[in-house]
Design a protein around this motif. Sequence first.
Motif, short mmCIF file in Angstrom:
data_model
loop_
_atom_site.label_atom_id
_atom_site.label_comp_id
_atom_site.label_asym_id
_atom_site.label_seq_id
_atom_site.Cartn_x
_atom_site.Cartn_y
_atom_site.Cartn_z
N GLN A 152 -81.51 -38.83 0.09
CA GLN A 152 -81.17 -39.27 1.21
C GLN A 152 -80.11 -39.16 1.66
OE1 GLN A 152 -81.99 -41.23 -1.23
NE2 GLN A 152 -84.43 -42.39 0.16
N THR A 153 -79.61 -37.62 1.25
CA THR A 153 -79.44 -36.46 2.15
C THR A 153 -78.87 -36.77 3.80
OG1 THR A 153 -78.39 -35.89 0.19
CG2 THR A 153 -77.47 -34.57 2.61
N THR A 154 -77.88 -36.82 4.26
CA THR A 154 -77.87 -36.36 5.71
C THR A 154 -77.42 -35.56 5.67
OG1 THR A 154 -77.54 -38.80 6.20
CG2 THR A 154 -77.34 -37.23 8.05
N HIS A 155 -77.48 -34.50 6.48
CA HIS A 155 -77.42 -32.69 6.92
C HIS A 155 -76.08 -32.73 8.45
CE1 HIS A 155 -80.42 -30.28 4.75
NE2 HIS A 155 -80.11 -31.42 4.07
N ALA A 156 -75.50 -32.43 7.58
CA ALA A 156 -74.19 -31.76 8.82
C ALA A 156 -74.59 -32.01 10.72
CB ALA A 156 -72.95 -30.43 8.85
N GLU A 157 -76.20 -30.65 10.91
CA GLU A 157 -76.26 -31.02 11.69
C GLU A 157 -76.93 -32.37 12.78
OE1 GLU A 157 -76.72 -28.86 9.57
OE2 GLU A 157 -76.91 -26.92 9.57
N GLN A 158 -77.87 -32.27 11.79
CA GLN A 158 -78.99 -34.23 12.02
C GLN A 158 -77.85 -34.91 12.63
OE1 GLN A 158 -80.53 -35.55 8.47
NE2 GLN A 158 -81.84 -36.47 9.47
N VAL A 200 -77.53 -19.38 9.16
CA VAL A 200 -78.19 -20.64 10.02
C VAL A 200 -78.23 -21.67 8.47
CG1 VAL A 200 -79.60 -18.47 11.05
CG2 VAL A 200 -80.19 -19.86 9.03
N PRO A 201 -79.14 -22.70 10.15
CA PRO A 201 -79.33 -24.29 9.29
C PRO A 201 -80.20 -23.99 8.50
CG PRO A 201 -79.22 -23.97 12.16
CD PRO A 201 -78.78 -22.84 11.25
N CYS A 202 -80.08 -24.86 7.93
CA CYS A 202 -81.62 -25.41 7.05
C CYS A 202 -83.27 -25.50 7.86
CB CYS A 202 -81.45 -26.34 5.55
SG CYS A 202 -81.78 -27.05 5.72
N GLY A 203 -84.17 -24.70 7.01
CA GLY A 203 -85.23 -24.83 7.73
C GLY A 203 -85.44 -26.41 8.65
N HIS A 204 -85.05 -28.17 7.26
CA HIS A 204 -84.99 -29.36 7.79
C HIS A 204 -84.33 -29.48 9.37
CE1 HIS A 204 -84.16 -33.38 7.33
NE2 HIS A 204 -83.21 -33.47 7.31
N CYS A 205 -83.25 -28.63 9.42
CA CYS A 205 -82.45 -28.43 10.43
C CYS A 205 -82.88 -27.72 12.01
CB CYS A 205 -80.58 -28.65 10.63
SG CYS A 205 -79.85 -29.30 9.15
N MET A 206 -83.01 -26.39 11.18
CA MET A 206 -83.70 -25.61 12.87
C MET A 206 -84.90 -27.12 13.12
SD MET A 206 -82.84 -22.44 12.45
CE MET A 206 -82.85 -21.35 11.12
N TYR A 244 -72.21 -34.25 -4.89
CA TYR A 244 -73.31 -33.73 -6.08
C TYR A 244 -73.70 -32.27 -5.67
CZ TYR A 244 -73.49 -38.33 -6.36
OH TYR A 244 -72.95 -39.57 -6.47
N SER A 245 -73.90 -31.23 -4.89
CA SER A 245 -73.86 -29.85 -3.90
C SER A 245 -72.89 -29.77 -4.48
CB SER A 245 -74.39 -29.72 -3.02
OG SER A 245 -73.53 -29.76 -1.97
N LYS A 246 -71.57 -30.09 -4.17
CA LYS A 246 -70.30 -29.81 -3.60
C LYS A 246 -70.26 -27.99 -2.63
CE LYS A 246 -68.42 -31.01 -8.30
NZ LYS A 246 -68.39 -32.85 -7.81
N TYR A 247 -71.18 -28.62 -1.40
CA TYR A 247 -71.62 -27.91 -0.52
C TYR A 247 -71.27 -28.40 0.75
CZ TYR A 247 -72.87 -24.05 1.86
OH TYR A 247 -73.41 -23.33 3.06
N MET A 248 -70.11 -27.98 1.23
CA MET A 248 -69.83 -28.40 2.16
C MET A 248 -69.77 -28.03 3.40
SD MET A 248 -65.72 -29.89 0.94
CE MET A 248 -65.57 -30.34 2.15
N VAL A 249 -70.59 -28.82 4.58
CA VAL A 249 -70.90 -28.39 6.07
C VAL A 249 -70.32 -29.25 7.55
CG1 VAL A 249 -73.13 -27.63 7.52
CG2 VAL A 249 -73.17 -27.64 4.65
N GLY A 250 -69.93 -28.65 7.95
CA GLY A 250 -69.60 -29.05 9.40
C GLY A 250 -70.37 -28.98 10.68
N CYS A 272 -70.93 -34.41 9.74
CA CYS A 272 -70.59 -33.53 8.39
C CYS A 272 -71.95 -33.65 7.29
CB CYS A 272 -69.79 -33.72 7.71
SG CYS A 272 -69.10 -35.28 6.85
N ASN A 273 -72.46 -33.09 6.05
CA ASN A 273 -72.87 -33.52 5.00
C ASN A 273 -72.61 -34.27 4.58
OD1 ASN A 273 -71.69 -31.70 4.40
ND2 ASN A 273 -72.70 -31.53 2.63
N VAL A 274 -73.19 -35.95 4.24
CA VAL A 274 -73.40 -37.31 3.79
C VAL A 274 -74.25 -37.42 2.67
CG1 VAL A 274 -72.81 -39.75 4.20
CG2 VAL A 274 -72.24 -38.22 6.07
N GLU A 275 -73.94 -37.00 1.19
CA GLU A 275 -74.81 -36.95 0.32
C GLU A 275 -74.44 -39.02 -0.33
OE1 GLU A 275 -74.00 -34.07 -2.37
OE2 GLU A 275 -73.89 -32.62 -0.41
N ARG A 276 -76.27 -38.97 -1.36
CA ARG A 276 -76.24 -39.92 -1.53
C ARG A 276 -76.57 -40.04 -3.20
NH1 ARG A 276 -76.82 -40.45 4.10
NH2 ARG A 276 -75.33 -42.27 4.66
#
Length: 182
Positions: free
Chosen positions: A70-76, A132-138, A40-46, A61-65
């Motif tokens: 319900q997206t999981t962020h890579a850091e998370q 830096v990670p997004c606020g959610h990941c911080m 969806y975002s076509k933005y890939m994070v590891g 890695c990020n996992v989008e639905r």
Amino acid sequence: MESIERTITFSILDPEELSEDEKELLFAAYEARQKAQAPYSKYMVGAAIRVWNGNEIFTGCNVERASYTQTTHAEQAAIDAAVGKYGPKTKLKKIAIVSAPEGVEIPISFVEDLEWTIQFAHPFDPINQPIVPCGHCMQIIWENCQGDDLIELLAIHQSGSVTKTTIGHAFPWKFGPEDIKK
Ligand code: THU
Ligand code: ZN
């Protein structure tokens, strides 16, 4: 009126300034990024982390639905994997992040030989802010720092710039586990 100021800093590292451990962590994040599910975002994070509890590297890695939220962020994903092994006492040591839009080739090359040799390109376009990670990941990262705001965040930008800062600098005014204690 009194005001309080804090200085926010980060460094841009030459590839030679990275320790072997840091190269290994960045490379693990680079590999994790290639697994991203981001239609969806076509933005890939590891992301790759080391923790004080053990020696292994955890990655995510990020996992989008299709439902989007319900997206999981890579850091998370990386941190949750470590908590899955070491439980709530998991303490982060260092985190590496590699992120860029799909199709962007991050300038890391490597040769798998008898030993690992990871080569980082010299930055061709120095940047003026750290990755830096997004606020959610911080918030997620801070939860497992056990109050240590010197935990390092390492990242490579698509320009080849490797940046380093700490959670204390990236996320200066934070809400965390200590704040909800009586
Ligand atoms: N993303 C992460 O995985 N970590 C971050 O800290 C920034 C954002 C993901 C979420 C989404 O799949 C995509 O990157 C674009 O925001
Ligand atoms: Zn995030």
